[in-house]
Design an enzyme around this catalytic site. Structure first.
Site, PDB file in Angstrom:
ATOM      1  CB  SER A 141     -21.362 -42.119  -7.904  1.00  0.00           C
ATOM      2  OG  SER A 141     -22.349 -41.368  -7.271  1.00  0.00           O
ATOM      3  CE  LYS A 158     -21.932 -39.038  -3.733  1.00  0.00           C
ATOM      4  NZ  LYS A 158     -23.247 -38.440  -3.891  1.00  0.00           N
ATOM      5  CG  HIS A 163     -20.832 -41.862   4.535  1.00  0.00           C
ATOM      6  ND1 HIS A 163     -21.574 -42.731   3.778  1.00  0.00           N
ATOM      7  CD2 HIS A 163     -21.167 -40.615   4.094  1.00  0.00           C
ATOM      8  CE1 HIS A 163     -22.326 -42.045   2.923  1.00  0.00           C
ATOM      9  NE2 HIS A 163     -22.100 -40.767   3.107  1.00  0.00           N
TER      10      HIS A 163
HETATM   11  S1  PPS Z   1     -23.874 -39.971  -0.446  1.00  0.00           S
HETATM   12  O1  PPS Z   1     -23.484 -38.603  -0.920  1.00  0.00           O
HETATM   13  O2  PPS Z   1     -22.691 -40.749  -0.101  1.00  0.00           O
HETATM   14  O3  PPS Z   1     -24.849 -39.950   0.612  1.00  0.00           O
HETATM   15  O4  PPS Z   1     -24.529 -40.642  -1.743  1.00  0.00           O
HETATM   16  P1  PPS Z   1     -25.386 -41.995  -1.788  1.00  0.00           P
HETATM   17  O5  PPS Z   1     -26.786 -41.675  -1.476  1.00  0.00           O
HETATM   18  O6  PPS Z   1     -24.725 -43.056  -1.017  1.00  0.00           O
HETATM   19  O7  PPS Z   1     -25.245 -42.390  -3.319  1.00  0.00           O
HETATM   20  C1  PPS Z   1     -25.664 -41.536  -4.360  1.00  0.00           C
HETATM   21  C2  PPS Z   1     -25.836 -42.409  -5.586  1.00  0.00           C
HETATM   22  O8  PPS Z   1     -27.023 -43.215  -5.419  1.00  0.00           O
HETATM   23  C3  PPS Z   1     -27.907 -42.936  -6.501  1.00  0.00           C
HETATM   24  N1  PPS Z   1     -29.298 -43.098  -6.061  1.00  0.00           N
HETATM   25  C4  PPS Z   1     -30.136 -44.006  -6.587  1.00  0.00           C
HETATM   26  N2  PPS Z   1     -29.942 -44.944  -7.527  1.00  0.00           N
HETATM   27  C5  PPS Z   1     -31.022 -45.714  -7.857  1.00  0.00           C
HETATM   28  N3  PPS Z   1     -32.245 -45.574  -7.311  1.00  0.00           N
HETATM   29  C6  PPS Z   1     -32.479 -44.645  -6.366  1.00  0.00           C
HETATM   30  N4  PPS Z   1     -33.690 -44.517  -5.848  1.00  0.00           N
HETATM   31  C7  PPS Z   1     -31.391 -43.820  -5.950  1.00  0.00           C
HETATM   32  N5  PPS Z   1     -31.241 -42.808  -5.059  1.00  0.00           N
HETATM   33  C8  PPS Z   1     -29.962 -42.384  -5.140  1.00  0.00           C
HETATM   34  C9  PPS Z   1     -27.556 -41.513  -6.901  1.00  0.00           C
HETATM   35  O9  PPS Z   1     -28.073 -41.195  -8.182  1.00  0.00           O
HETATM   36  C10 PPS Z   1     -26.044 -41.600  -6.860  1.00  0.00           C
HETATM   37  O10 PPS Z   1     -25.510 -42.429  -7.886  1.00  0.00           O
HETATM   38  P2  PPS Z   1     -25.047 -41.896  -9.331  1.00  0.00           P
HETATM   39  O11 PPS Z   1     -24.326 -43.056  -9.957  1.00  0.00           O
HETATM   40  O12 PPS Z   1     -24.151 -40.722  -9.117  1.00  0.00           O
HETATM   41  O13 PPS Z   1     -26.313 -41.560 -10.072  1.00  0.00           O
END
Ligand code: PPS
Length: 288
Positions: free
Chosen positions: A129, A44, A99
């Site tokens: 998240s 996340k 991860h």
């Molecule tokens: S995972 O499941 O661990 O692979 O998730 P991960 O991709 O690490 O994190 C997911 C969160 O990143 C946000 N996200 C983004 N934020 C801003 N810009 C872009 N382009 C973007 N892409 C993914 C996603 O919405 C999750 O955060 P939250 O706070 O839940 O919205």
């Protein structure tokens, strides 16, 4: 934070995504190539964002090329059961996600020239998240008790263990020339600047129009609207999309809408304690 898990070297892994064998194989047998690029994160923290960015950089902003495959196949998590099939199909340089904490990462990496991009995020926003994701991803037992969720996170009972250990483990490599680190918050503040820094680290020369394309297709809105990037193609027995979306809010500071004042003070105290010997300060320490 409840999920069917096993522990390996002090870290919790989820049955359904991992097995003892898949983790041991990832650690001891996975073959790292010198031109590989690894996207390493605590869950996340912006993994998928970085997958989108790096694949676009690799293809010099050519969206048609990067968007041919769903994001989790474009750059699979190499520790996940079944990922090898997709990794075997990657064109070099392979862009692979993980991860895994530093002490469980592929041993062959440490003898290679492969690069790692490590992305970190304010742990309070990681908690929020993950809390929402826990009601969507079927491996988790959903909970509405946010206080317990915070407590489990602090105690390292989350998937992939302790955030504090993850960050401290990986940041031992901060001065290694194969290692680049950036925060989610820096990308929120200046995505283009982040992309330019990443290109420099990778030795990739993109012109202005190519960089513009990388930025355009990796914004939250572009990715949220893109079925190849928003995880909506996963079957309902893996993700219950009626309970929420993978691309949820994409902002920094949403923790302020979830933590009570008491929870925030409690978390700050633990954070200070756990990070007290860690000689670095992060963006969120000034702004939170
Ligand atoms: S995972 O499941 O661990 O692979 O998730 P991960 O991709 O690490 O994190 C997911 C969160 O990143 C946000 N996200 C983004 N934020 C801003 N810009 C872009 N382009 C973007 N892409 C993914 C996603 O919405 C999750 O955060 P939250 O706070 O839940 O919205």
């Amino acid at each position: 934070m409840s999920f069917d898990h096993f522990e390996y070297k002090g870290v919790r892994f989820a049955r359904g995504l991992h097995t003892e064998e898949s983790i041991k194989q990832a650690e001891n047998e996975f073959e790292v190539f010198d031109d590989d690029i690894y996207i390493v994160t605590y869950p996340k923290s912006g993994t998928n964002w970085m997958i989108e960015i790096l694949n676009l950089i690799k293809e010099k902003g050519d969206f048609a090329k990067t968007n041919a495959l769903p994001i989790y196949i474009r750059s699979p998590w190499y520790e996940t059961v079944g990922s090898q099939e997709f990794i075997d199909k990657l064109e070099p340089p392979r862009i692979i996600a993980s991860h895994l904490p530093h002490h469980v990462f592929a041993k062959s990496y440490f003898k290679s020239k492969a690069k790692i991009i490590y992305t970190m995020r304010n742990p309070r926003d990681v908690i929020v998240s993950l809390f929402h994701f826990a009601s969507v991803l079927k491996i988790f037992t959903p909970t509405e008790n946010f206080q317990n969720f915070i407590e489990d996170f602090i105690q390292g009972k989350a998937l992939f263990g302790s955030w504090f250990d993850h960050v401290k483990g990986w940041m031992q490599m901060k001065d290694d020339e194969r290692f680049f680190f950036i925060t989610y918050e820096e990308l929120i503040q200046d995505l283009r600047g982040g992309v330019i820094r990443i290109c420099k680290f990778l030795g990739q020369e993109l012109d202005d129009a190519q960089i513009d394309s990388v930025v355009e297709h990796s914004t939250f809105k572009s990715m949220k609207d893109n079925p190849m990037s928003n995880w909506t193609q996963l079957p309902s027995d893996v993700m219950d999309q009626s309970k929420g979306t993978f691309m949820r809010k994409g902002i920094s500071g949403d923790w302020k809408n979830h933590f009570t004042v008491a929870q925030s003070e409690y978390f700050d105290k633990i954070y200070q304690e756990k990070m007290k010997d860690f000689n670095m300060s992060f963006f969120w320490e000034q702004s939170s």
